[in-house]
Design a protein around this motif. Sequence first.
Motif, mmCIF file in Angstrom:
data_model
loop_
_atom_site.group_PDB
_atom_site.id
_atom_site.type_symbol
_atom_site.label_atom_id
_atom_site.label_comp_id
_atom_site.label_asym_id
_atom_site.label_seq_id
_atom_site.Cartn_x
_atom_site.Cartn_y
_atom_site.Cartn_z
ATOM 1 N N VAL A 253 8.316 112.360 33.749
ATOM 2 C CA VAL A 253 8.871 113.133 32.640
ATOM 3 C C VAL A 253 9.932 114.085 33.165
ATOM 4 O O VAL A 253 9.901 114.481 34.342
ATOM 5 N N SER A 254 10.881 114.461 32.319
ATOM 6 C CA SER A 254 11.917 115.414 32.695
ATOM 7 C C SER A 254 11.290 116.764 33.047
ATOM 8 O O SER A 254 10.511 117.325 32.263
ATOM 9 N N LYS A 255 11.632 117.273 34.194
ATOM 10 C CA LYS A 255 11.107 118.576 34.612
ATOM 11 C C LYS A 255 11.535 119.673 33.648
ATOM 12 O O LYS A 255 10.718 120.510 33.228
ATOM 13 N N ASP A 256 12.802 119.698 33.271
ATOM 14 C CA ASP A 256 13.300 120.751 32.384
ATOM 15 C C ASP A 256 12.622 120.702 31.019
ATOM 16 O O ASP A 256 12.260 121.740 30.449
ATOM 17 N N LEU A 257 12.450 119.499 30.462
ATOM 18 C CA LEU A 257 11.812 119.382 29.149
ATOM 19 C C LEU A 257 10.349 119.821 29.207
ATOM 20 O O LEU A 257 9.851 120.494 28.290
ATOM 21 N N LEU A 258 9.651 119.447 30.270
ATOM 22 C CA LEU A 258 8.249 119.841 30.403
ATOM 23 C C LEU A 258 8.121 121.349 30.566
ATOM 24 O O LEU A 258 7.269 121.988 29.933
ATOM 25 N N LEU A 259 8.990 121.946 31.383
ATOM 26 C CA LEU A 259 8.952 123.398 31.553
ATOM 27 C C LEU A 259 9.256 124.116 30.250
ATOM 28 O O LEU A 259 8.618 125.118 29.911
ATOM 29 N N ARG A 260 10.227 123.613 29.500
ATOM 30 C CA ARG A 260 10.584 124.245 28.230
ATOM 31 C C ARG A 260 9.403 124.175 27.260
ATOM 32 O O ARG A 260 9.106 125.147 26.551
ATOM 33 N N ALA A 261 8.714 123.042 27.229
ATOM 34 C CA ALA A 261 7.548 122.911 26.350
ATOM 35 C C ALA A 261 6.443 123.884 26.752
ATOM 36 O O ALA A 261 5.793 124.499 25.893
ATOM 37 N N LEU A 262 6.243 124.045 28.045
ATOM 38 C CA LEU A 262 5.227 124.990 28.517
ATOM 39 C C LEU A 262 5.614 126.428 28.180
ATOM 40 O O LEU A 262 4.760 127.250 27.824
ATOM 41 N N GLU A 263 6.896 126.741 28.295
ATOM 42 C CA GLU A 263 7.364 128.092 27.976
ATOM 43 C C GLU A 263 7.223 128.401 26.493
ATOM 44 O O GLU A 263 6.952 129.546 26.101
#
Length: 357
Positions: A253-263
């Motif tokens: 999975v995209s790191k940026d997309l996963l981080l944004r979802a977690l944020e």
Amino acid sequence: MPNFEMMPIGVFAQRSGLTSSALRFYADSGLLRPAEVDPVSGYRYYAADQVARATALRQLREIAMPLDAVEAVLDAGADEASRLIDEYVAKIVGDAAAALQKAAVIKSALGGNVPGLLIATLKGPVLADAVEQILTATAHEPGMPVLAGLHIEASSEAVVLTATDRYRLSTRTLVPSEPPGQTWVGTVNGDDLRAAVAEIRRSALVRLEALPYGVWLRVADREGRHCRLLSEDFPDYRLMLASLSEVTTRATVSKDLLLRALEEHPGERIVLHVADHGVNVRSADGEYPGIPLPATATGEALQIWFEMTTLYPAVSTAIGPDVMLDLRGHDRPVTIRSADRGDLTTLAMPVKSDHSA
């Protein structure tokens, strides 16, 4: 005659926790004058509303705050007093850290002029990034100082950096520019390494040299930095890695997309639902609708619970634009690594789905 609502010095001493002699000293210094003094006997009397100031004075002196600073705190408003206390404590902590660092250097020097054992020579910016990444998996646990350290294993082929806080385990492998002539293993104080990161990053090459009481980070044209060694045994993480069960589900999975979802997730605990259609970031209580993320997934569909403080650092330190999640079941460690670079790997422990928030 004194007001009968006043307390004689002995009673006030008991109420405030200060001795009578200390009260006389603070009266003479102007920090805590008695409310009344009998003009004939010279007896000192204190008012009930002076107890709070006396108690605060005692507490400030218990942390060795000097008299002028104590006076400034006592005479300040609540916000300013809090700021002054924080400023004073920060100075104490900084002075203590500097003293520990100097003491470690002195102990190393007491060993004579024996040259340090070369651990490895590494590129400064690469080493700095690796140290920052791996140190996110450390923790200051009472009785377990080794969990705040960074474990270093050096051989002729590689330098492996590892840290664990028992909920995460991060390890990264670096290729040395100049390998040592022999192997070396030790655990270095994490706080010392954090303090050295900025200097390491500005150096093209850094030589790691080991002495009995610490490690020197030698850089060109500067003194370098000394980091203390921890004497406790580091957990046998290789045994844990060897005992991992087979991967049953894998998702990229995209790191940026996963981080944004977690944020964007409002809770402290999250659920990852992984299936062939992608990854969905949901709330543990089911109230949050979740964020679907495009992903390449293979294997069994799986739902797994994490504390945000465990998962987010593991994802954020991954190298590259995409992260690969290797899952082994809802209650097994998850391996998080770059989809195309394998030199940084993090294990993250899930929590039970019925664990109370």
